[in-house]
Scaffold this active site. Sequence first.
Site, PDB file in Angstrom:
ATOM      1  N   HIS A  20       0.875  -1.184   0.000  1.00  0.00           N
ATOM      2  CA  HIS A  20       0.000   0.000   0.000  1.00  0.00           C
ATOM      3  C   HIS A  20       0.904   1.222   0.000  1.00  0.00           C
ATOM      4  O   HIS A  20       1.308   1.739   1.045  1.00  0.00           O
ATOM      5  CB  HIS A  20      -0.916  -0.035   1.234  1.00  0.00           C
ATOM      6  N   HIS A  22       1.347   4.780  -2.391  1.00  0.00           N
ATOM      7  CA  HIS A  22       0.985   5.656  -3.516  1.00  0.00           C
ATOM      8  C   HIS A  22       2.267   6.325  -3.977  1.00  0.00           C
ATOM      9  O   HIS A  22       2.879   7.081  -3.205  1.00  0.00           O
ATOM     10  CB  HIS A  22      -0.021   6.712  -3.069  1.00  0.00           C
ATOM     11  N   HIS A 200      -9.459   0.930  -1.514  1.00  0.00           N
ATOM     12  CA  HIS A 200      -9.467   1.556  -0.198  1.00  0.00           C
ATOM     13  C   HIS A 200     -10.904   1.462   0.325  1.00  0.00           C
ATOM     14  O   HIS A 200     -11.855   1.857  -0.375  1.00  0.00           O
ATOM     15  CB  HIS A 200      -9.094   3.030  -0.297  1.00  0.00           C
ATOM     16  N   GLU A 203     -11.366   3.265   5.679  1.00  0.00           N
ATOM     17  CA  GLU A 203     -10.329   4.169   6.206  1.00  0.00           C
ATOM     18  C   GLU A 203     -11.081   5.261   6.968  1.00  0.00           C
ATOM     19  O   GLU A 203     -11.085   5.273   8.195  1.00  0.00           O
ATOM     20  CB  GLU A 203      -9.501   4.758   5.054  1.00  0.00           C
ATOM     21  N   ASP A 281       1.718   3.959   2.820  1.00  0.00           N
ATOM     22  CA  ASP A 281       0.685   4.818   2.214  1.00  0.00           C
ATOM     23  C   ASP A 281       1.316   5.991   1.439  1.00  0.00           C
ATOM     24  O   ASP A 281       1.531   5.873   0.231  1.00  0.00           O
ATOM     25  CB  ASP A 281      -0.296   5.318   3.284  1.00  0.00           C
ATOM     26  N   ASP A 282       1.593   7.099   2.121  1.00  0.00           N
ATOM     27  CA  ASP A 282       2.159   8.307   1.489  1.00  0.00           C
ATOM     28  C   ASP A 282       3.303   8.788   2.367  1.00  0.00           C
ATOM     29  O   ASP A 282       3.179   9.800   3.080  1.00  0.00           O
ATOM     30  CB  ASP A 282       1.074   9.389   1.385  1.00  0.00           C
TER      31      ASP A 282
HETATM   32  N1  ADE Z   1      -4.570   8.694  -2.002  1.00  0.00           N
HETATM   33  C1  ADE Z   1      -3.348   8.726  -1.467  1.00  0.00           C
HETATM   34  N2  ADE Z   1      -3.386   8.321  -0.198  1.00  0.00           N
HETATM   35  C2  ADE Z   1      -4.669   8.009   0.085  1.00  0.00           C
HETATM   36  C3  ADE Z   1      -5.347   7.523   1.229  1.00  0.00           C
HETATM   37  N3  ADE Z   1      -4.726   7.263   2.363  1.00  0.00           N
HETATM   38  N4  ADE Z   1      -6.681   7.339   1.145  1.00  0.00           N
HETATM   39  C4  ADE Z   1      -7.320   7.600   0.014  1.00  0.00           C
HETATM   40  N5  ADE Z   1      -6.730   8.060  -1.081  1.00  0.00           N
HETATM   41  C5  ADE Z   1      -5.414   8.253  -1.057  1.00  0.00           C
HETATM   42 ZN    ZN Z   2      -3.772   4.735   0.436  1.00  0.00          ZN
END
Ligand code: ADE
Ligand code: ZN
Length: 337
Positions: A20, A22, A200, A203, A281-282
């Site tokens: 996971h 991005h 997703h 969340e 994630d990011d």
């Molecule tokens: N795009 C990038 N990170 C995300 C996240 N945590 N939830 C939804 N969309 C995303």
């Molecule tokens: Zn994500």
Amino acid sequence: MALTPEIETLIRRLPKVELHLHIEGTLEPEMVFAKAARHAVTLPYPSVEALRAAYAFGDLQSFLDIYYAGCDVLRDEDDFHDLCWAYLERAHADGVVHVEIFFDPQTHTARGVPYATVHRGLRRALADGQQKLGISSAMILCFLRHLSEEDAFATLEQAGPFVGELAGVGLDSGERGNPPRKFERVFAAARALGLKPVAHAGEEGPAAYIREALDLLQVVRVDHGVRCDEDPALVAELAARRMPLTVCPLSNTKLRVYQRMEDHNLARLLAAGVCVTVNSDDPAYFGGYIADNYRAVAAALPLGAAELVQLARNAVEASWLPAARKDELVAQIAAVA
Ligand code: ADE
Ligand code: ZN
């Protein structure tokens, strides 16, 4: 709680699989400024430090606004290559041996960057990652759920010449008000092309969205999924099916899904037999790459060496690697345990 030297060593040495991630979420402020200079783009922040200071989010949408704005500096094939290569170097330093990356083509095609430019840049970096760093990889095209079904279909069509190089499709962006059912038909079309579906769900959205992702999109993994615990029958089903959840602990605390890491349900879900995995994630926005996510949960939750090893094994199980490679990685994990 501080980590013991033994746990710190274990986390560092564990072979890691990231499911996971991005790629646009690995855009560090330094690269934003470098790419802005390259393309003569004026940024609304005076310095790297000022941009990083803006990374204080109240919820998912406040993050997404900054995340999409940052992407404006990604314009040509080299930009996508450089972004992905920088991630792979960091991931390698963290012990990542395999990654299945998300990318958001609509964020770029909406700005006039062709799908092929994005795909080719990422593909070149991933090939370099295999050759120079020994990191295997897969690409997952994500549809932006705040956009229309029609836009998602157009994106799948643009990806047509490259579909054989994609492993799956995903669903991301603002969850609330954009349920999985909105994308039932485009996911069916993607599955018919041989693409594995993930989404997703759970969340910020309710447990019912996880149920929809399973039943309507036929996902083979749930991204995040942490709100499953609002529905005990759903948790039992996820465990019985060994349906993987790609959990992102630092993301969840930065976006206020949980106020404190101590509140996170990852350890409880793991103990209930759910195939929980740890991911970043990011990472450029949430304060840490994958090893930092392992450290954060190890410090805050009742997870010992055996549980950390189980998390790493779960990621191998949940990956789309061939069985023989999975066996090798499980053996490598056992060797450091
Ligand atoms: N795009 C990038 N990170 C995300 C996240 N945590 N939830 C939804 N969309 C995303
Ligand atoms: Zn994500």
